[in-house]
Each structure stands twice: as structure tokens, then as C-alpha cells.
Design a protein around this motif. Structure first.
Motif, PDB file in Angstrom:
ATOM      1  N   ARG A 181      18.055 -23.949  19.311  1.00 35.90           N
ATOM      2  CA  ARG A 181      17.081 -23.079  18.548  1.00 35.90           C
ATOM      3  C   ARG A 181      16.546 -22.012  19.647  1.00 35.90           C
ATOM      4  N   GLU A 182      16.416 -22.237  20.991  1.00 39.22           N
ATOM      5  CA  GLU A 182      16.125 -21.209  21.688  1.00 39.22           C
ATOM      6  C   GLU A 182      17.576 -20.447  22.444  1.00 39.22           C
TER       7      GLU A 182
ATOM      8  N   GLU B 280      31.259 -13.906  13.673  1.00 41.66           N
ATOM      9  CA  GLU B 280      32.540 -14.196  12.760  1.00 41.66           C
ATOM     10  C   GLU B 280      32.805 -15.617  12.349  1.00 41.66           C
ATOM     11  N   LEU B 281      32.522 -16.429  13.565  1.00 44.98           N
ATOM     12  CA  LEU B 281      32.659 -17.816  13.284  1.00 44.98           C
ATOM     13  C   LEU B 281      31.860 -18.814  13.603  1.00 44.98           C
ATOM     14  N   VAL B 282      31.200 -19.687  13.052  1.00 44.54           N
ATOM     15  CA  VAL B 282      30.031 -20.450  13.772  1.00 44.54           C
ATOM     16  C   VAL B 282      30.454 -21.920  13.357  1.00 44.54           C
ATOM     17  N   LEU B 283      30.223 -22.807  14.304  1.00 46.05           N
ATOM     18  CA  LEU B 283      30.414 -24.227  13.877  1.00 46.05           C
ATOM     19  C   LEU B 283      29.038 -24.940  14.197  1.00 46.05           C
ATOM     20  N   LEU B 284      28.821 -25.635  13.148  1.00 49.64           N
ATOM     21  CA  LEU B 284      27.511 -26.454  13.347  1.00 49.64           C
ATOM     22  C   LEU B 284      27.697 -27.821  13.473  1.00 49.64           C
ATOM     23  N   ASP B 285      27.429 -28.352  14.689  1.00 50.72           N
ATOM     24  CA  ASP B 285      27.812 -29.731  14.747  1.00 50.72           C
ATOM     25  C   ASP B 285      26.777 -30.398  15.540  1.00 50.72           C
ATOM     26  N   GLY B 286      25.536 -29.968  15.869  1.00 42.10           N
ATOM     27  CA  GLY B 286      24.349 -30.345  16.617  1.00 42.10           C
ATOM     28  C   GLY B 286      23.733 -31.631  15.599  1.00 42.10           C
ATOM     29  N   TRP B 287      22.632 -31.826  15.923  1.00 39.39           N
ATOM     30  CA  TRP B 287      21.976 -32.788  15.442  1.00 39.39           C
ATOM     31  C   TRP B 287      21.853 -32.266  13.723  1.00 39.39           C
ATOM     32  N   LYS B 288      22.145 -32.998  12.520  1.00 35.48           N
ATOM     33  CA  LYS B 288      22.240 -32.603  11.337  1.00 35.48           C
ATOM     34  C   LYS B 288      21.138 -32.027  10.782  1.00 35.48           C
TER      35      LYS B 288
ATOM     36  N   GLU C 110      21.822 -16.190  10.931  1.00 34.57           N
ATOM     37  CA  GLU C 110      22.194 -15.742   9.619  1.00 34.57           C
ATOM     38  C   GLU C 110      22.228 -14.006   9.584  1.00 34.57           C
ATOM     39  N   PRO C 111      21.110 -13.331  10.268  1.00 33.52           N
ATOM     40  CA  PRO C 111      20.941 -11.824  10.237  1.00 33.52           C
ATOM     41  C   PRO C 111      22.291 -11.526  11.078  1.00 33.52           C
ATOM     42  N   ARG C 112      22.907 -12.086  11.563  1.00 37.33           N
ATOM     43  CA  ARG C 112      23.864 -11.516  12.700  1.00 37.33           C
ATOM     44  C   ARG C 112      25.328 -11.969  12.238  1.00 37.33           C
TER      45      ARG C 112
ATOM     46  N   LEU D 224      18.989 -30.242  11.991  1.00 39.32           N
ATOM     47  CA  LEU D 224      18.734 -28.906  12.591  1.00 39.32           C
ATOM     48  C   LEU D 224      19.907 -28.046  12.304  1.00 39.32           C
ATOM     49  N   CYS D 225      20.731 -28.362  11.535  1.00 38.16           N
ATOM     50  CA  CYS D 225      21.896 -27.297  11.105  1.00 38.16           C
ATOM     51  C   CYS D 225      21.381 -26.135  10.249  1.00 38.16           C
ATOM     52  N   LEU D 226      20.179 -26.264   9.437  1.00 39.39           N
ATOM     53  CA  LEU D 226      19.834 -25.426   8.488  1.00 39.39           C
ATOM     54  C   LEU D 226      18.769 -24.232   9.323  1.00 39.39           C
ATOM     55  N   PRO D 227      17.937 -24.958  10.260  1.00 40.65           N
ATOM     56  CA  PRO D 227      17.383 -24.007  10.945  1.00 40.65           C
ATOM     57  C   PRO D 227      18.001 -23.206  11.884  1.00 40.65           C
ATOM     58  N   VAL D 228      19.248 -23.601  12.224  1.00 41.88           N
ATOM     59  CA  VAL D 228      20.083 -22.753  13.322  1.00 41.88           C
ATOM     60  C   VAL D 228      20.960 -21.946  12.476  1.00 41.88           C
TER      61      VAL D 228
END
Ligand SMILES: C[S@@+](CC[C@H](N)C(=O)[O-])C[C@H]1O[C@@H](n2cnc3c(N)ncnc32)[C@H](O)[C@@H]1O
Length: 219
Positions: free
Chosen positions: A137-138, A148-156, A167-169, A158-162
Motif C-alpha cells: 500500500r506504500e 498492463e498486467l497486475v497480479l494480486l496475491d498478497g493478503w486477501k 486503478e488510475p494507472r 488487501l487485494c481491493l485496497p491495492v
């Protein structure tokens, strides 16, 4: 004519196989976490307590990531949750074979970061991977888009905040892949509700691969 690729490079293949073998002990290590750790511990505390646990993507999930990166040819791949780097190696192998791009990943556990850095050097993929130490988050707050490609696999949880932070990028057509959507149905619920709401601008598919991957295309 024989076609080769970086996942078949003996250095990469050996490192990935070794880590998958070690991850077979995850269940035993996980059983040693204090009861309710996943729900009650702060992110850093949990990362330190879980430093011995690989929690990797599945072998097929890795191959899927490789193929997605080959198809999209992203300039920048971002990963939230590196652990020992199994997924990172699949992403970086595809970037190597594309001949262009880079991988930015992030991890809380110092122990995992030290081990992964060694593995990345051993595989010869370290020049493509930037490891950011600390809370995504920091650490990911300032990275430049377009992504163009993001993998979200940290603590679950936190997936939405990350996702909301990145998102704007995201460029239109960017893919966001979230792992373990079936295994962590509860903690993933806010994320899944968000990306599946058409008002939020994603086209989604739940990919039935091991513990499930949600693949969301930014519209
Ligand atoms: C499921 S594992 C990642 C597995 C990895 N993608 C793989 O396939 O090998 C989750 C990892 O995310 C890290 N993590 C969790 N929350 C984080 C955060 N806020 N910032 C950075 N890393 C985080 C944890 O320490 C843990 O190592």
C-alpha cells in the motif's frame, strides 16, 4: 525447428521445481501459526509469522501467467505478494522471452526477500525484477503507469485496497489477476463484489485453476 523458452532454462526450471518441492511442507508450517492468525494478525506480523510458508500459485497458474505476459507484452508487470518468488519467476521468464518489459514486485517479509533475491540472481532473471520491500500500500503507491498486467496475491483483505490504489494507472485492456479466489472466498468477497459490479469497469472471468483465479480486464 525446436522452440525454446525461459521457463525451460535449466536454471529457472531447477529453481521453480525446488521451491514447489519445498512448498509441499506448507501445510505443516501453516498448522504452527497461532489459531486465528489469518484473521487477527496485522499484515507485517502475519508476514513474519508466515515467513517459512511459500503459499505459491499453482504450477498451471504459473504457466497461465507466463502465457498472459507473452500475449500482452506489457511494459510493466506489477505483483502484490512475492513470497519466495515462484510467480515472479514465471512473470520474469515471459518478460525475458518478450524481449521487453520489467517486473515490479513487493513483499513484507525480509527473510523471503533475501532468499528470493538469491534465487533471482541464480536464474539470471534478476535484471528484470525490482523488489520493493515493505507494505504494497506504500511501496506501490508511486509506481508509474500505464500498467498492463497486475497480479494480486498478497493478503486477501488487501487485494481491493491495492487494486483501488493502482486503478488510475491501469490502461484500457489491462489484465488484473487475483489468485486463490475459491480458497479464500470470505476475505476475497469485497474484491470479487467490486470487480464483478459492471459499474466499476471490468470484464471478468473466474478461471478454474486450482484455488481459482479471477481475471479482470480493465474496460
Ligand atoms: C500467497 S503469498 C504469495 C505467493 C507468490 N505470489 C507465489 O506465487 O510464490 C502472499 C505473500 O504476500 C505477502 N504480503 C502480504 N501482504 C502484503 C503487503 N501488504 N505488502 C507486501 N507483501 C505482502 C506475504 O508476506 C506473503 O509472502
Amino acid at each position: 525447428m525446436t522452440h525454446t523458452h525461459t521457463l525451460a532454462d535449466p536454471r529457472v526450471e531447477t529453481a521453480i521445481s525446488r521451491m514447489f518441492e519445498l512448498s509441499a511442507r506448507d501445510e505443516t508450517a501453516q498448522a504452527q501459526l497461532p489459531p486465528g492468525a489469518l484473521e487477527s494478525m496485522a499484515p507485517q506480523e502475519l508476514a513474519d509469522a508466515a515467513a517459512g510458508i511459500y503459499m505459491p500459485i499453482s504450477a498451471d497458474g504459473g504457466k497461465l501467467l507466463y502465457n498472459l505476459v507473452r500475449a500482452i507484452r506489457p511494459a510493466t508487470v506489477v505483483e502484490f505478494g512475492m513470497s519466495y518468488g515462484i510467480s515472479t519467476l514465471h512473470l520474469a521468464a515471459a518478460v525475458r522471452d518478450n524481449g521487453t518489459g520489467r517486473v515490479i514486485t513487493t513483499e513484507l517479509s525480509k527473510e523471503k526477500i533475501a532468499a528470493a533475491r538469491g534465487t533471482f540472481a541464480e536464474t539470471g532473471l534478476d535484471d528484470l525484477i525490482t523488489v520493493l520491500e515493505g507494505d504494497a500500500r506504500e511501496t506501490l503507491a508511486g509506481i508509474e503507469g500505464p500498467l498492463e498486467l497486475v497480479l494480486l496475491d498478497g493478503w486477501k483483505d488487501l487485494c481491493l485496497p491495492v487494486l483501488r490504489m493502482l486503478e488510475p494507472r491501469l490502461r484500457p485492456g489491462a489484465l488484473v489477476v487475483a489468485d486463490d479466489i475459491d480458497q479464500f472466498e470470505g476475505p476475497m468477497r469485497p474484491y470479487l463484489d467490486y470487480v464483478r459490479d459492471p459499474a466499476n469497469g471490468y470484464q471478468n472471468v473466474s478461471f478454474p485453476i486450482e484455488d481459482g483465479m479471477e481475471i479482470s480486464c480493465r474496460l
